[in-house]
Scaffold this motif. Structure first.
Motif, PDB file in Angstrom:
ATOM      1  N   THR A  16      36.006  35.111  30.966  1.00 15.54           N
ATOM      2  CA  THR A  16      37.024  35.884  31.683  1.00 15.54           C
ATOM      3  C   THR A  16      37.194  37.261  31.066  1.00 15.54           C
ATOM      4  O   THR A  16      37.162  37.418  29.846  1.00 15.54           O
ATOM      5  N   THR A  29      41.555  40.701  37.089  1.00 13.54           N
ATOM      6  CA  THR A  29      40.964  39.689  36.226  1.00 13.54           C
ATOM      7  C   THR A  29      39.730  39.152  36.925  1.00 13.54           C
ATOM      8  O   THR A  29      39.764  38.843  38.119  1.00 13.54           O
ATOM      9  N   ILE A  30      38.639  39.060  36.190  1.00 17.94           N
ATOM     10  CA  ILE A  30      37.436  38.469  36.758  1.00 17.94           C
ATOM     11  C   ILE A  30      37.019  37.270  35.915  1.00 17.94           C
ATOM     12  O   ILE A  30      37.223  37.242  34.706  1.00 17.94           O
ATOM     13  N   PHE A  43      30.397  37.449  44.793  1.00 17.99           N
ATOM     14  CA  PHE A  43      31.777  37.772  44.452  1.00 17.99           C
ATOM     15  C   PHE A  43      32.704  36.932  45.319  1.00 17.99           C
ATOM     16  O   PHE A  43      32.438  36.744  46.511  1.00 17.99           O
ATOM     17  N   ARG A  45      36.642  36.857  46.353  1.00 18.48           N
ATOM     18  CA  ARG A  45      37.976  37.443  46.319  1.00 18.48           C
ATOM     19  C   ARG A  45      39.016  36.343  46.371  1.00 18.48           C
ATOM     20  O   ARG A  45      39.070  35.556  47.307  1.00 18.48           O
ATOM     21  N   VAL A  78      35.367  44.396  47.477  1.00 22.80           N
ATOM     22  CA  VAL A  78      35.417  44.548  46.020  1.00 22.80           C
ATOM     23  C   VAL A  78      34.713  45.854  45.686  1.00 22.80           C
ATOM     24  O   VAL A  78      33.552  46.059  46.066  1.00 22.80           O
ATOM     25  N   VAL A  98      31.368  35.469  40.695  1.00 24.77           N
ATOM     26  CA  VAL A  98      32.311  36.424  40.118  1.00 24.77           C
ATOM     27  C   VAL A  98      33.621  36.306  40.894  1.00 24.77           C
ATOM     28  O   VAL A  98      33.748  36.827  41.991  1.00 24.77           O
ATOM     29  N   GLU A  99      34.579  35.584  40.324  1.00 26.40           N
ATOM     30  CA  GLU A  99      35.900  35.495  40.952  1.00 26.40           C
ATOM     31  C   GLU A  99      36.714  36.711  40.535  1.00 26.40           C
ATOM     32  O   GLU A  99      36.757  37.067  39.355  1.00 26.40           O
ATOM     33  N   ILE A 100      37.381  37.329  41.493  1.00 25.50           N
ATOM     34  CA  ILE A 100      38.183  38.507  41.199  1.00 25.50           C
ATOM     35  C   ILE A 100      39.464  38.455  42.017  1.00 25.50           C
ATOM     36  O   ILE A 100      39.443  38.124  43.200  1.00 25.50           O
ATOM     37  N   MET A 105      36.852  46.027  40.629  1.00 25.52           N
ATOM     38  CA  MET A 105      36.451  45.531  39.324  1.00 25.52           C
ATOM     39  C   MET A 105      37.167  46.304  38.222  1.00 25.52           C
ATOM     40  O   MET A 105      37.408  47.508  38.365  1.00 25.52           O
TER      41      MET A 105
END
Length: 311
Positions: A16, A29-30, A43, A45, A78, A98-100, A105
């Motif tokens: 993280t 936060t990713i 990715f 979202r 993103v 990639v969770e965001i 970013m």
């Protein structure tokens, strides 16, 4: 030529990172997570009215290229993905989620070093599936005025970037990078994004640079670099443009075997040359795929498919 045709990779565990977006100024936060073979970089979202929207990191999901590269799907996007994508490409990461939780970013300190460190912390693992790469077969070029970007046949993965600014603090700079993990880490990863102080108010009114600071950008004044520590490299500007190119061309979805060259380029030109490449199926081939062939003895064996194929 570095070996691009081994096994696909992913991360061994989740990691993280947190920060703020350089343009939105919003916290983000990713979470980087492992993914199965042939998933690619995706990715996700989160935090958007409880929905989770998947956005594959590919040239055909790009929705904007103004000052950064933005991908989108289903009305969500993103922004500023290029630095993380460059780290993925340099480290040879084929598959990851990639969770965001925001629209942009985190910029971290304006380069790819923090993302590279996160990937090294997560460690890579090999998967059973073979990696596929895109080999450039003939020149592909896009132009806008005197600016251009092109992809050429080459037995390796080379980035050849030239920038040319009227401002004497930058001027004309060129850099050539043969992509390898160690070289990227040593020569490119720490090169920061940059901007002119005289453009700040205009950018603010356009909704850009709201999170920019001397901690995450090289600020160029009328006659000097405003960052107290100065530049990390004498040619940090072109090195950062090279970093951007590595990240933008990673949106091919696979490593490429060829020579990328640009003059006065940027995110839009990088994206346009990928679009032009994939619009011409005679300009590339996919190597490293497996197909079944029949031997004289009647046995089925796997052999590499080297003919043109869609990426």
């Amino acid at each position: 030529m570095r070996n691009l045709l081994g096994k696909q990779t992913t991360l061994s565990r989740r990691v993280t990172l947190t920060g703020v977006g350089v343009h939105s100024g919003k916290p983000a936060t990713i979470i980087l997570s492992p993914a199965e073979a042939d998933r690619g970089i995706v990715f996700v979202r989160t935090g958007t009215d409880g929905a989770e929207v998947e956005i594959p990191a590919r040239y055909d999901t790009v929705v904007a290229t103004e000052l950064c590269t933005v991908i989108g799907a289903e009305g969500h996007s993103v922004a500023t993905i290029e630095h993380l994508m460059a780290a993925f490409a340099a480290q040879g990461v084929d598959n990851a989620i990639v969770e965001i939780d925001g629209p942009e970013m985190p910029i971290m300190d304006g380069c790819a070093a923090a993302f590279l460190a996160a990937l090294q912390e997560a460690r890579l693992v090999a998967l059973k599936a073979p990696r596929k790469a895109i080999r450039i077969l003939k020149p592909v070029r896009v132009e806008q005025g005197d600016a251009y970007a092109e992809l050429l046949p080459y037995d390796g993965t080379r980035y050849d970037v030239t920038i040319d600014f009227q401002d004497p603090l930058i001027g004309r700079q060129s850099y050539v990078l043969d992509l390898a993990a160690a070289t990227f880490r040593r020569e490119i990863a720490r090169a920061r994004t940059f901007g002119f102080m005289r453009d700040v108010e205009k950018l603010w009114t356009m909704g850009f640079a709201l999170g920019s600071s001397l901690e995450n950008s090289v600020a160029i004044g009328d006659d000097r670099i405003l960052n107290p520590e100065g530049l990390r490299f004498s040619d940090e500007f072109v090195r950062h443009k090279t970093l951007d190119a590595v990240g933008d061309l990673a949106l091919a979805g696979r490593p490429f075997i060829g020579h990328f060259r640009s003059y006065k380029g940027g995110h839009r030109m990088n994206w346009l040359v990928l679009k032009a490449l994939f619009a011409d199926e005679t300009a590339y081939e996919v190597v490293g795929e497996q197909r079944t062939v029949e031997t004289a003895g009647g046995l089925s064996v796997a052999a590499p498919a080297l003919g043109p194929a869609k990426a």
